[in-house]
Design a protein around this motif. Structure first.
Motif, short mmCIF file in Angstrom:
data_model
loop_
_atom_site.label_atom_id
_atom_site.label_comp_id
_atom_site.label_asym_id
_atom_site.label_seq_id
_atom_site.Cartn_x
_atom_site.Cartn_y
_atom_site.Cartn_z
N VAL A 188 -10.62 0.11 3.51
CA VAL A 188 -10.05 -0.06 1.86
C VAL A 188 -11.16 0.52 0.77
N LEU A 189 -12.17 -0.42 0.08
CA LEU A 189 -12.56 0.11 -0.62
C LEU A 189 -14.29 0.48 -0.16
N ALA A 190 -14.68 1.21 -1.03
CA ALA A 190 -15.51 1.54 -0.16
C ALA A 190 -16.68 0.61 -0.15
N GLN A 191 -17.82 1.16 0.90
CA GLN A 191 -18.61 0.29 1.36
C GLN A 191 -20.12 1.16 2.17
N GLY A 192 -20.81 0.73 1.08
CA GLY A 192 -22.31 1.47 1.11
C GLY A 192 -22.34 2.86 0.88
N VAL A 213 1.13 -8.34 -7.03
CA VAL A 213 -0.18 -7.11 -7.41
C VAL A 213 0.39 -5.29 -7.13
N LYS A 214 1.28 -4.44 -8.34
CA LYS A 214 1.00 -3.88 -8.14
C LYS A 214 0.51 -2.28 -8.22
N TRP A 215 0.68 -1.93 -7.71
CA TRP A 215 -0.18 -0.92 -7.85
C TRP A 215 0.62 0.47 -8.12
N THR A 216 0.60 1.41 -9.38
CA THR A 216 1.21 2.96 -9.83
C THR A 216 0.31 4.09 -9.62
N PHE A 249 -4.33 -2.67 0.30
CA PHE A 249 -4.96 -3.27 -0.98
C PHE A 249 -4.22 -4.43 -2.11
N VAL A 250 -2.69 -3.93 -1.99
CA VAL A 250 -1.87 -5.09 -2.74
C VAL A 250 -1.16 -5.87 -1.67
N ALA A 263 2.92 0.99 -4.74
CA ALA A 263 2.55 -0.52 -3.99
C ALA A 263 2.78 -1.32 -4.47
N VAL A 264 3.65 -2.16 -4.37
CA VAL A 264 4.06 -3.67 -4.56
C VAL A 264 3.62 -4.38 -3.19
N GLY A 265 2.93 -5.71 -3.74
CA GLY A 265 2.63 -5.93 -3.19
C GLY A 265 2.83 -7.96 -3.23
#
Lengths: 788, 163
Positions: free
Chosen positions: A100-104, A281-284, A269-270, A207-209
């Protein structure tokens, strides 16, 4: 006389009223009490090792609630891929993890490294600028052919190479095709690029969680074409939330074109962060973010060979394609260059032997997946360009060459594993010649010449495969999903209906056209039927909208459910009229007993179903609500013929589209106005691909076309009025409406027409140019003219 | 934070905004008038077009504070007094000038502004005027038709099937 309601009519779209008055509800219009905002820090490098991220300053900034990094997602699942392709040696494709978020490591410009959640957007953005990632740049893998050379840097260290798969189709035909090439009287070869595009629905992704700790219910509002697919993928594979605890809502969605099919990291993520923090949590996405995080489309590099015998009959086709997967496997990415592309390589022609080889390649670019047409435009472009080139090499009329090789008998089993049920390619081509006024072309060419312009005419045919199915087959081909559709028809006591469909409307007008179908079957006013979609809490498990499947698959499910409703309603009507069920007829919303004057109205029957005082309770249950799942027996096969006329400015290489005509066979048509609108939009996208649009990376993997300043979207003055016709109709034989699908045709059929026209214009100007790669920008056209 | 006040669709409104708050964000986030849309971040797409003192303006190109005292009209203010669709809105519905509806507010506002300047525009003039408004769904065909129709010029009615 034209109809004003039901199937075949063009009523005004009911959804338009809210869109025209500012009352639509798109995901970004949703604001939940107490919501926070997230801003993602995205990689500005194409490939780098993440040595660490200093979040301390950002965490202390005003309004910041929490900063997330890849470490917060250890133990959370990988963003899954929904299709596993088996390569030509019988081995499964290589499938990397997608956190989901970069690792390494970061693997493309735009790969999210960290996320700041704050009280306002501005605070989240400000704080993200204070994050200090320690990135160590690695060599970027950008060119596909370089990517698969020995010793090249790997995009994923844990894979054996950058080759996702090497697919052969039909592998058993390989030697026979090679032999046919050797024995051919003539072989035309064309190397071409199908340019990388960005779908660019006008609504960026949002996306809104939301999480309710009292009930452990999760809700995700998202800009999706298929909320149930997101619920399944995210719930089961990423976050481990059972479906009954996860609701996904895709409300009004501002266009999709494929890129809103897929499950994206921001959605996970959200949903995750809302639970962690205990607030929504909202992302636009900004448009810039959309360019570097929405799945891209196309990006194939192909060599195609067409073999002909001495009488100009096609004897074999062989292709070799490099298909860009980008840095990770997006949801349906592996299926696009394979099953949605290889199976279409026969086109409208009876070529007995075909072999398609596709090498799917990982690069340090944004993931590539389905975009309007998805594989089918790539197939059509190769085929219709190589046929035009062959005609030029052989000195024959390109339409005569096509006609000579047309499939004329149906059903027709192609050598690439599909069976066309119906079609009439001569009919659409003849119709095209009429509506495009082909006989007047030479006069128009002379007029252009008098103005100092070179005029060209390009024509081509296309075939499409819509409503990919049946589930049992696609499962064998690697799909990790079924491809049915669902519908629930709920009849209310006073006779109105709510129809819950698994299809999703994001511009297609289902709320109008699906209602026409149900109203037509019962014989009631369209206005009595409400179409409900886009909410997993209201609609049974559905597969959503893509691949021009909505009416062919989703509409068929609605028909099946409505048939069940009518069957039960007839039983009730028979009881009310004390008649035999077999004698009951339904017409114009009235149930009658055949051969008598006895009748009861639709509303009498629906009321009886819910107030069952006089009701056959010993035979049937009260209520009137039915669900159907429809799994098609086959694809549908729309087809058609397109003509484009261009003018080329010999001084500058600038191309203008002067005329464009499209004759399509979509089978039966429910709403002609909507169908024509779908074609118009597809044509503009295909013209955009051919002349304007190009998603461009430099050699270091910088995305250099990441805004509308640099990515040339077709605008109102780039396209003409279109002449479209859908009067040639060979109904689909295996779905109840006889419909084939119209959403992608325009984008599939138009790019070769444009390129064929430009080549024709250059040839008429005395320039022996045989091919130019899209987009045919003035620069490219002018450069080609100089070398010819 | 500074106070800003203006008239939106005939109604006095105000709020506390940062200097960097764009007019479109003031409309959407502060006033919760979500009819005006944001489709890009480079002032290219035109989804956010509103009228400021009668002129078409991309609401992402001006700060809320720059609209101090202005008369702003948004898509929410385009219907007739009785709630029925205004001329341009009705023409968009009649001629299927919208699909997903996302660019539509900006298209309607731009179309209305054009007709104020040029009551009988030619097809070419409409296309040129809409150069700053991107639509991804319609191929512009029916948007051009709708604006022509709204200007009172003859256009073909939408397609219907014969019975």
């Amino acid at each position: 006389m034209p109809k004003d309601s039901g199937i075949g009519a063009s009523p005004k779209r009911r959804e338009d009223v809210r869109f025209l008055t500012g009352r639509g509800q798109y995901t970004d219009d949703i604001n939940i009490n107490g919501q926070l905002y997230v801003h993602f820090l995205r990689s500005d490098m194409a490939h780098a090792t993440i040595n660490g991220i200093d979040t301390s300053e950002a965490e202390g900034m005003p309004g910041v609630v929490r900063v997330f990094t890849g470490a917060d997602f250890e133990g959370v699942g990988s963003i899954p891929c929904g299709w596993q392709v088996t390569d030509r040696h019988g081995e499964p494709m290589q499938e990397p993890a997608h956190p989901v978020l970069a690792q390494g490591k970061v693997r493309h410009v735009g790969d999210p490294i960290a996320a700041v959640v704050a009280e306002t957007y501005a605070q989240a953005r400000d704080a993200a600028e204070a994050l200090v990632p320690d990135l160590e740049e690695l060599p970027a893998v950008i060119d596909m052919k370089d990517a698969v050379k020995d010793g090249t840097t790997k995009v994923h260290d844990d894979l054996t190479s950058n080759l996702c798969y090497d697919w052969g189709f039909v592998e058993e035909n390989r030697d026979a095709v090679a032999k046919a090439m050797d024995e051919a009287a003539h072989v035309t070869t064309l190397e071409l690029v199908n340019n990388r595009l960005v779908a660019n629905p006008m609504e960026p992704r949002v996306a809104v969680g939301d999480y309710n700790p009292g009930t452990d219910d999760h809700t995700l509002y998202t800009t999706s074409q298929n909320p149930h697919v997101i619920r399944l993928l995210m719930g089961a594979f990423v976050l481990g939330i059972p479906e009954h605890k996860l609701r996904v809502v895709a409300p009004d969605v501002g266009g999709g074109f494929g890129t809103k099919i897929f499950h994206y990291a921001e959605e996970a993520f959200v949903t995750f962060a809302a639970k962690q923090i205990g607030r929504p949590v909202k992302w636009t996405a900004s448009r810039s973010e959309a360019f570097m995080s929405d799945a891209h489309g196309r990006d194939h590099v192909t060599k195609i060979e067409l073999a002909l015998d001495a009488e100009n009959n096609f004897t074999a086709i062989r292709t070799e394609t490099y298909a860009n997967m980008g840095a990770y496997l997006s949801t349906f990415a592996p299926s696009v260059p394979t099953w949605l592309h290889g199976t279409l390589m026969a086109g409208n022609y009876k070529t007995p032997l075909i072999y398609v080889n596709v090498k799917a390649v990982f690069t340090n670019t944004v993931p590539v997946d389905a975009y309007r047409g998805a594989g089918r435009p790539e197939a059509t472009f190769q085929l219709e360009r190589v046929i035009d080139k062959a005609a030029r090499e052989l000195g024959v009329d390109p339409l005569a060459l096509r006609r000579q090789n047309f499939i004329t008998e149906f059903p027709y089993a192609t050598p690439v594993a599909v069976e066309y049920d119906t079609g009439d390619y001569e009919a659409t081509l003849s119709k095209l010649e009429e509506i495009a006024d082909i006989s007047g072309f030479e006069a128009r060419r002379r007029e252009s010449e008098a103005k100092g312009k070179w005029r060209g005419l390009g024509m081509n045919c296309y075939i499409e495969a819509c409503g990919i199915a049946p589930s049992a087959l696609v499962g064998q081909l690697g799909a990790r999903a079924g491809l049915y559709e669902s519908a629930t028809v709920r009849v209310n006591a006073t006779g109105g209906l709510s129809v819950m469909t698994g299809s999703h409307s994001h511009g297609q007008g289902h709320e109008t056209s699906f209602a026409q179908v149900v109203a037509d079957m019962i014989g009631i006013d369209d206005g009595m039927v409400e179409i409900v979609h886009g909410d997993t809490s209201k609609v049974p498990m559905g597969m959503g909208t893509y691949g021009s499947r909505s009416l062919a698959v989703g509409g068929s499910a609605i028909v099946r459910a409505t048939e069940k409703i009518i069957a039960k309603a007839k039983k009730i009507a028979a009881h009310l009229m004390e008649a035999s069920e077999g004698d009951i007829e339904l017409k114009d919303g009235q149930f009658t007993v055949a051969g008598t004057d006895k009748s009861v109205a639709w509303g009498d029957v629906t009321l009886a179903a819910y107030v069952p005082h006089n009701y056959p309770l010993e035979e049937i249950e009260p209520g009137l609500e039915e669900t159907a799942f429809y799994d098609p027996a086959n694809f549908t096969y729309p087809s058609g013929a397109y003509a484009c006329e261009v003018e080329v400015d010999p001084e500058t290489g600038h191309v203008t589209i002067e005329r464009f005509a499209a004759a399509d066979d979509f089978g039966n048509v429910v709403n002609p106005m909507i169908v024509e609108g779908q074609v118009h939009g597809g044509l503009a996208q295909g013209i955009g691909q051919a002349l304007l649009e190009n998603c461009s990376y430099d050699e270091d993997g910088q995305l250099i076309s990441a805004s509308y300043m640099d990515y040339a979207m077709p605008r109102a003055d780039d396209v003409p009025m279109f002449d479209v016709d859908h009067s040639c109709q060979t109904p689909c034989t295996h779905n109840p409406l006889g419909v084939k699908g119209c959403g992608e045709a325009g984008a599939i059929g138009s790019p070769p027409a444009v390129v064929n026209a430009v080549i024709d214009a250059l040839q008429s100007g005395g320039k022996n140019v045989m091919h130019i790669d899209m987009p045919l920008s003035p620069n490219r056209v002018w450069a080609a003219m100089q070398g010819a | 934070m500074s106070h800003v006040s203006m008239k939106v669709n005939g109604k006095e409104v105000g709020g506390e905004v940062e200097g960097r708050t764009l007019l479109v964000d003031f409309l959407r986030e502060d006033l919760k008038m979500t009819g005006t849309h944001v489709g890009c971040d480079t002032s290219q797409c035109g989804a956010c077009v509103v009228h400021v003192d009668g002129k078409a303006v991309k609401a992402c190109t001006i700060f809320a504070l720059e609209a101090e005292g202005a008369e702003v009209t948004t898509i929410e203010g385009m219907a007739n007094a009785d709630g029925s669709l205004g001329v341009v809105q009705a023409a968009f519905q009649e001629h299927h000038g919208l699909q997903c509806g996302f660019c539509t507010p900006g298209m309607v506002m731009a179309g209305a502004a054009l007709l104020k300047e040029n009551p009988k525009p030619s097809e070419a003039e409409i296309r040129q005027y809409l150069e700053g408004n991107i639509c991804r769904c319609t191929g512009y065909h029916n948007i051009v038709k709708a604006i022509m129709a709204a200007s009172g010029q003859d256009v073909e009615p939408p397609a219907v099937a014969a019975e």
